[in-house]
Design an enzyme around this catalytic site. Sequence first.
Site, short mmCIF file in Angstrom:
data_model
loop_
_atom_site.label_atom_id
_atom_site.label_comp_id
_atom_site.label_asym_id
_atom_site.label_seq_id
_atom_site.Cartn_x
_atom_site.Cartn_y
_atom_site.Cartn_z
N ASN A 12 0.87 -1.18 0.00
CA ASN A 12 0.00 0.00 0.00
C ASN A 12 0.91 1.22 0.00
O ASN A 12 1.48 1.58 1.03
CB ASN A 12 -0.89 -0.04 1.25
CG ASN A 12 -1.72 1.21 1.41
OD1 ASN A 12 -1.79 2.04 0.50
ND2 ASN A 12 -2.35 1.36 2.56
N LYS A 14 0.14 4.22 -0.32
CA LYS A 14 -0.53 5.39 0.26
C LYS A 14 -0.33 6.62 -0.62
O LYS A 14 -0.25 6.49 -1.83
CB LYS A 14 -0.03 5.62 1.70
CG LYS A 14 -0.15 4.35 2.54
CD LYS A 14 -0.02 4.59 4.01
CE LYS A 14 -0.05 3.26 4.74
NZ LYS A 14 -0.10 3.40 6.18
N HIS A 100 -9.56 0.79 4.85
CA HIS A 100 -8.30 1.00 5.57
C HIS A 100 -8.54 1.95 6.73
O HIS A 100 -9.34 2.89 6.62
CB HIS A 100 -7.24 1.58 4.61
CG HIS A 100 -5.87 1.58 5.20
ND1 HIS A 100 -5.47 2.53 6.12
CD2 HIS A 100 -4.83 0.74 5.04
CE1 HIS A 100 -4.22 2.26 6.47
NE2 HIS A 100 -3.81 1.18 5.84
N GLU A 102 -6.98 4.35 7.84
CA GLU A 102 -6.75 5.78 7.53
C GLU A 102 -7.95 6.39 6.82
O GLU A 102 -8.25 7.57 6.99
CB GLU A 102 -5.45 5.93 6.73
CG GLU A 102 -4.24 5.70 7.63
CD GLU A 102 -2.98 5.22 6.93
OE1 GLU A 102 -2.90 5.27 5.69
OE2 GLU A 102 -2.05 4.78 7.65
N GLU A 170 -5.41 -5.36 10.53
CA GLU A 170 -4.40 -4.33 10.74
C GLU A 170 -4.69 -3.60 12.05
O GLU A 170 -5.51 -2.67 12.07
CB GLU A 170 -4.43 -3.32 9.59
CG GLU A 170 -4.10 -3.90 8.24
CD GLU A 170 -3.51 -2.84 7.33
OE1 GLU A 170 -2.36 -3.02 6.91
OE2 GLU A 170 -4.17 -1.83 7.08
N GLY A 176 2.48 1.88 10.81
CA GLY A 176 3.45 2.97 10.68
C GLY A 176 4.17 3.32 11.97
O GLY A 176 4.84 4.35 12.04
N SER A 214 3.42 -2.53 10.37
CA SER A 214 4.88 -2.56 10.61
C SER A 214 5.53 -3.88 10.21
O SER A 214 6.46 -4.34 10.90
CB SER A 214 5.19 -2.19 12.06
OG SER A 214 4.76 -0.86 12.33
C1 PEP Z 1 -0.81 -0.04 6.21
O1 PEP Z 1 -1.04 1.15 6.30
O2 PEP Z 1 -1.62 -0.77 5.59
C2 PEP Z 1 0.37 -0.58 6.86
C3 PEP Z 1 0.39 -1.83 7.17
O3 PEP Z 1 1.39 0.33 7.09
P1 PEP Z 1 2.83 -0.01 7.75
O4 PEP Z 1 3.34 -1.27 7.09
O5 PEP Z 1 3.66 1.18 7.41
O6 PEP Z 1 2.61 -0.20 9.19
#
Ligand code: PEP
Length: 252
Positions: A12, A14, A100, A102, A170, A176, A214
């Site tokens: 992703n 973003k 997601h 976000e 998630e 992040g 992460s």
């Molecule tokens: C995400 O936003 O889907 C995600 C998993 O981000 P990160 O790997 O940076 O934690």
Amino acid sequence: MADKPRLLVAGNWKMNGSREESQALARELLDLVVAEGATECDMLVCPPAILIGSVGAIVRDTAIALGAQDCHADAAGAHTGDVSATMIADAGCAYVIVGHSERRADHGEDVALVRAKAEAALDAGLTPIICVGETLAERDAGRAVEVVLGQLAGSLPDAATADNMVLAYEPIWAIGTGRTPTGDDIAEIHDALRAELAGRISGAESMRILYGGSVKPDNAAEILAIQNVNGALVGGASLKAEDFWGICQSCA
Ligand code: PEP
């Protein structure tokens, strides 16, 4: 008993990257695939909507699939600035991420909207990747399982099958941040999601449930080895070809 699904590693991207940078990232990834050979997983990249065409020109007909990060719930109409699932499919995508955290936080998306978006994706022939995950406060209150199962129940389309959609767990506090849940915590949620799916769709054991939050080359092998984890949704580490490739190579 259905087969265990092939792992999926999804990047992703973003809201990152210029056209030039995104094309360079896609080329770098493709060079690694060509130089080092196929991996034990399916690979997917999800660039920002405006870059789908230019990244698609590079990954079309390769081992790297293309996806979008969101879609509107309607197929067309007066929705300024939005992109429909039909348009995303027409642009060459096979997948779209919906729900997601976000999007839920930045745009107030609730489970009903996420479900409508997932339905639109299915109607357009796309595979929706439906995201669920708890906040840190919900985890600390011992409500993580209840929260994700509630999100699943609210956002799963009636037409969902084991083959036409993907689920991604998630935990919001792991996205992040560099923090990840313990292997036992990930296993608990994935087992609960699988059991819930089994009560709703046939062949639920072959639906892919990704972990996201992460994931990096140095923790991917451990996470991907957990039973009922069928791949990873990767944010930050998907912006470096070598890191994303390292995660793909952790698929055994
Ligand atoms: C995400 O936003 O889907 C995600 C998993 O981000 P990160 O790997 O940076 O934690």
